[in-house]
Design an enzyme around this catalytic site. Structure first.
Site, short mmCIF file in Angstrom:
data_model
loop_
_atom_site.label_atom_id
_atom_site.label_comp_id
_atom_site.label_asym_id
_atom_site.label_seq_id
_atom_site.Cartn_x
_atom_site.Cartn_y
_atom_site.Cartn_z
N ASN A 7 0.86 -1.19 0.00
CA ASN A 7 0.00 0.00 0.00
C ASN A 7 0.89 1.24 0.00
O ASN A 7 1.67 1.45 0.95
CB ASN A 7 -0.91 -0.05 1.24
CG ASN A 7 -1.85 1.12 1.28
OD1 ASN A 7 -1.44 2.25 1.03
ND2 ASN A 7 -3.11 0.88 1.60
N HIS A 10 1.02 5.89 1.95
CA HIS A 10 1.84 6.62 2.93
C HIS A 10 2.92 7.47 2.26
O HIS A 10 3.35 8.48 2.81
CB HIS A 10 2.47 5.64 3.93
CG HIS A 10 1.43 4.77 4.57
ND1 HIS A 10 0.68 5.18 5.65
CD2 HIS A 10 0.98 3.53 4.24
CE1 HIS A 10 -0.18 4.22 5.96
NE2 HIS A 10 -0.02 3.22 5.12
N HIS A 43 -5.47 3.81 -2.14
CA HIS A 43 -6.82 4.17 -1.70
C HIS A 43 -7.09 5.60 -2.18
O HIS A 43 -6.46 6.54 -1.71
CB HIS A 43 -6.86 4.10 -0.16
CG HIS A 43 -8.22 4.35 0.43
ND1 HIS A 43 -8.47 4.20 1.77
CD2 HIS A 43 -9.39 4.75 -0.12
CE1 HIS A 43 -9.74 4.48 2.02
NE2 HIS A 43 -10.32 4.84 0.89
N ARG A 45 -9.24 8.31 -1.70
CA ARG A 45 -10.28 8.73 -0.74
C ARG A 45 -11.08 9.90 -1.30
O ARG A 45 -10.58 10.70 -2.08
CB ARG A 45 -9.61 9.16 0.58
CG ARG A 45 -8.94 8.04 1.33
CD ARG A 45 -8.38 8.55 2.65
NE ARG A 45 -9.43 8.94 3.55
CZ ARG A 45 -9.79 8.23 4.62
NH1 ARG A 45 -9.15 7.12 4.94
NH2 ARG A 45 -10.76 8.65 5.40
N ARG A 49 -6.92 12.92 0.65
CA ARG A 49 -5.90 13.34 1.60
C ARG A 49 -4.50 12.83 1.24
O ARG A 49 -3.51 13.40 1.68
CB ARG A 49 -6.26 12.92 3.03
CG ARG A 49 -6.20 11.45 3.26
CD ARG A 49 -6.29 11.12 4.73
NE ARG A 49 -7.58 11.48 5.28
CZ ARG A 49 -8.05 10.94 6.40
NH1 ARG A 49 -7.33 10.06 7.06
NH2 ARG A 49 -9.23 11.28 6.86
N GLU A 70 -8.37 0.55 -3.27
CA GLU A 70 -9.28 0.60 -2.11
C GLU A 70 -10.22 1.77 -2.33
O GLU A 70 -9.78 2.86 -2.70
CB GLU A 70 -8.49 0.84 -0.82
CG GLU A 70 -7.67 -0.34 -0.39
CD GLU A 70 -6.88 -0.02 0.86
OE1 GLU A 70 -7.08 1.05 1.46
OE2 GLU A 70 -6.04 -0.84 1.22
N THR A 101 -8.16 3.68 7.87
CA THR A 101 -9.41 2.91 7.90
C THR A 101 -9.52 2.22 9.25
O THR A 101 -8.62 1.50 9.65
CB THR A 101 -9.39 1.86 6.77
OG1 THR A 101 -8.93 2.49 5.58
CG2 THR A 101 -10.76 1.27 6.54
N GLU A 151 -11.25 -9.14 2.32
CA GLU A 151 -9.98 -8.89 3.01
C GLU A 151 -10.31 -8.82 4.49
O GLU A 151 -11.09 -7.95 4.91
CB GLU A 151 -9.33 -7.58 2.54
CG GLU A 151 -8.01 -7.31 3.27
CD GLU A 151 -7.26 -6.07 2.76
OE1 GLU A 151 -7.33 -5.78 1.54
OE2 GLU A 151 -6.62 -5.41 3.59
N HIS A 198 -4.03 -4.78 7.33
CA HIS A 198 -4.17 -3.67 8.27
C HIS A 198 -3.38 -3.93 9.55
O HIS A 198 -3.63 -4.91 10.25
CB HIS A 198 -5.62 -3.34 8.64
CG HIS A 198 -5.79 -1.87 8.89
ND1 HIS A 198 -5.34 -1.26 10.03
CD2 HIS A 198 -6.30 -0.88 8.14
CE1 HIS A 198 -5.59 0.03 9.95
NE2 HIS A 198 -6.16 0.30 8.81
N GLY A 220 1.02 -1.62 4.36
CA GLY A 220 1.51 -0.30 3.97
C GLY A 220 2.46 0.32 4.96
O GLY A 220 3.67 0.40 4.74
#
Ligand code: PXP
Length: 244
Positions: A7, A10, A43, A45, A49, A70, A101, A151, A198, A220
């Protein structure tokens, strides 16, 4: 062998801290692939962000392994996914206040919307996965909604620490691992491909990886954190050795 989905959100978070052009998550995806990633996860969003629309478009054009997007059930984001056509869409809950998340998607509460979105994404040739807590009812609802994959949220296992400490609470961890194993078994029994992700780190991934039947891990923060010191290619290779 389980796929390692890296992921890269970041990396975009660091870039957005200065609203500049570096570090580029698209470069990160290439480096992650060179380190052995078999899936790149991002992801997009609603609040943009971290990952931006430009990133999503360039990732689609440049990623050579599986591309996993995602995404929430928001209509604008669904429209983007339908245009972009990533290999896989992982449906996640999204809350503007959260740092990351937080819980799994409540597929039962959003059953109608889930079924509609899963059908449209599936018709576009996108593999649909749902990010859920490892509860039998959520697994069943995901299959019912037309998902091909789930997932399982590993956060409760990853965060099982002794009160007021960052030391793992081994009893709690064992309970959470048992929940994950049950989720894995009920997912497979329902004909779903089962992923996990996660909060997984170099130190806690082992007991989840030895369950063997997870088809994909999405990781990630821990990989990008290690990459600051050893470089992304090495950080990915180290995690890949652990999940193998
Ligand atoms: N899987 C999903 C569905 C996520 O939302 C996230 C966080 O973006 C991850 C995996 C990766 O979590 P972490 O950054 O804690 O490894």
């Amino acid at each position: 062998m389980a796929a390692l989905g890296v992921n890269i959100d970041h990396v975009a978070t660091v870039r957005q801290a200065r609203r500049t052009i570096e570090p580029d998550p698209v470069w990160a995806a290439a480096e992650a692939e060179l380190g052995g990633a078999t899936c790149i996860t991002f992801h997009l969003r609603k609040d943009r962000r971290h990952i931006q629309d430009r990133d999503a478009e360039l990732l689609k054009k440049t990623v050579q392994c599986k591309l996993n997007m995602e995404m929430s059930l928001d209509e604008e984001i669904v429209g983007i996914a339908l245009r972009l056509r990533p290999d896989q869409a992982t449906l996640v809950p999204e809350n503007r206040q959260e740092i990351t998340t937080e819980g799994g998607l409540d597929v039962i509460a959003h059953a109608d919307r889930m079924a509609d979105v899963a059908k449209r994404l599936g018709d576009a040739g996108i593999v649909v996965s749902a990010f859920i807590d490892p509860a039998a009812a959520q697994v069943a609802a995901s299959a019912e909604a037309g998902c091909c994959a789930i997932e399982l949220h590993t956060g409760a296992y990853a965060n099982a620490c002794l009160a007021g400490s960052s030391m793992p609470d081994q009893r709690k961890q064992a309970d959470e691992l048992a929940e994950l194993r049950q989720g894995l078994e009920s997912g497979q029994a329902a004909g779903l491909v089962v992923h996990a992700g996660h909060g997984l780190t170099y130190t806690n991934v082992g007991p989840v990886a030895v369950m063997k039947s997870f088809a994909e891990f999405n990781i990630g923060h821990s990989i990008i954190a290690r990459a600051v010191f050893v470089g992304l290619r090495d950080a990915v290779a180290q995690m890949k050795r652990l999940i193998e």
